[in-house]
Design a protein around this motif. Sequence first.
Motif, PDB file in Angstrom:
ATOM      1  N   ARG A  15     -14.458  -5.687   0.618  1.00 11.40           N
ATOM      2  CA  ARG A  15     -14.391  -5.502   1.855  1.00 11.40           C
ATOM      3  C   ARG A  15     -15.641  -5.956   2.581  1.00 11.40           C
ATOM      4  NH1 ARG A  15     -12.971   0.826   2.996  1.00 11.40           N
ATOM      5  NH2 ARG A  15     -14.903   1.106   1.646  1.00 11.40           N
ATOM      6  N   VAL A  49      -9.297  -6.513   3.003  1.00  9.71           N
ATOM      7  CA  VAL A  49      -9.680  -6.562   1.477  1.00  9.71           C
ATOM      8  C   VAL A  49      -9.255  -7.996   0.973  1.00  9.71           C
ATOM      9  CG1 VAL A  49      -9.362  -5.464  -0.744  1.00  9.71           C
ATOM     10  CG2 VAL A  49      -9.051  -4.241   1.381  1.00  9.71           C
ATOM     11  N   ASP A  84      -8.897  -2.045   7.706  1.00 10.40           N
ATOM     12  CA  ASP A  84      -9.839  -2.804   6.540  1.00 10.40           C
ATOM     13  C   ASP A  84      -9.241  -4.016   6.159  1.00 10.40           C
ATOM     14  OD1 ASP A  84     -11.618  -0.693   7.064  1.00 10.40           O
ATOM     15  OD2 ASP A  84     -11.288   0.156   4.968  1.00 10.40           O
ATOM     16  N   VAL A 125      -5.322  -3.703   5.726  1.00 11.74           N
ATOM     17  CA  VAL A 125      -4.627  -2.254   5.470  1.00 11.74           C
ATOM     18  C   VAL A 125      -4.012  -1.735   6.833  1.00 11.74           C
ATOM     19  CG1 VAL A 125      -4.864   0.421   4.946  1.00 11.74           C
ATOM     20  CG2 VAL A 125      -6.532  -1.741   3.775  1.00 11.74           C
ATOM     21  N   GLN A 176       0.914  -1.372  -0.029  1.00 11.79           N
ATOM     22  CA  GLN A 176      -0.084   0.000   0.042  1.00 11.79           C
ATOM     23  C   GLN A 176       0.938   1.390  -0.023  1.00 11.79           C
ATOM     24  OE1 GLN A 176      -1.653  -0.818   3.860  1.00 11.79           O
ATOM     25  NE2 GLN A 176      -1.153   1.306   4.410  1.00 11.79           N
ATOM     26  N   GLU A 210      -8.032   1.979  -5.763  1.00 13.71           N
ATOM     27  CA  GLU A 210      -8.266   3.015  -4.717  1.00 13.71           C
ATOM     28  C   GLU A 210      -9.752   3.210  -4.601  1.00 13.71           C
ATOM     29  OE1 GLU A 210      -6.079   7.397  -4.247  1.00 13.71           O
ATOM     30  OE2 GLU A 210      -7.791   7.489  -5.954  1.00 13.71           O
ATOM     31  N   LEU A 253     -10.099   3.444   1.839  1.00  9.38           N
ATOM     32  CA  LEU A 253      -9.615   2.529   2.390  1.00  9.38           C
ATOM     33  C   LEU A 253      -8.812   3.050   3.780  1.00  9.38           C
ATOM     34  CD1 LEU A 253      -7.393   0.743  -0.295  1.00  9.38           C
ATOM     35  CD2 LEU A 253      -9.335  -0.354   0.892  1.00  9.38           C
TER      36      LEU A 253
END
Length: 279
Positions: A169, A213, A211, A278, A136, A195, A207
């Motif tokens: 998510r 994903v 979170d 994240v 990220q 994004e 995000l």
Amino acid sequence: MKNYIKLLLALFTVALTGCEDVIDVDVQTDTLRLVVEASLDWEKGTTGNEQLITLRTSTPFFDTESTNVTGAEVSVTNNATGEVFLFTDQNNGTYTTSTFEPQLEATYTLEILYDGERYIAEDTMNPVPDITDIYQDTEDGFDDETIELHIVFTDFEEEGDNYLFKFERPQDLLPTLETGDDEFINGNEVDWWYEIDDDEDEEIQPLLPGDVVNISMHGISRSYFNYIDIVIDQMGGVGIFEATPVDVKGNCINTTNPDNYAHGYFRVTQTNKATYTVQ
């Protein structure tokens, strides 16, 4: 004076109540059609033997009854070897098998016998590259303060690869789907970033740390690429820059009665799956 005001309010309430009329609205309906959800995805690192196909009929706007289809005969054939994989009716709209054998570059044919009619569809299983890294940052997106995820992989040397990415998510109502091909990246290392735009109206947040994903990357055929690309445009809604909704036809053909085509698509893909939290 107070009694006078109360009387006026009472009369006003009665007047409003008396103006209520029952209005019958004719809602446009479409032909009820078979809906096919047949995504045979072979996740890397698994045998891919267990697969599921779902059948239902299209639903009238105000209909709340179940539209699951039972009693159909469902099979998938490897066109190269002639091997037939039978899917067992679970009596709830799903049809399953535990004997499917995925084969890269093989073309498969789906056959459905339902309500006296025969539906067929065809797709080819394409390979998917390994995901070599997921990370990220905030440098490549449209907003330099918003976190984006990066999926790194190396495209195959031969040109003509097509990809479907799915990001999801648990708190999101719908996943995000994105398509890509290797027209400008053939044979190179690719850094695909994702994004989420902040949308207060839809209650969608970008995000955020914590979170989770779920990520899927599929190698797909060009015909499925063209189909899902239109579907993604339709999911964007209707606005100045969005596509005008159209009846998107899949690849399921009714050989008995061509006008009574089915909705949905039969696809076979090789798939990478990963989960990222994240930071």
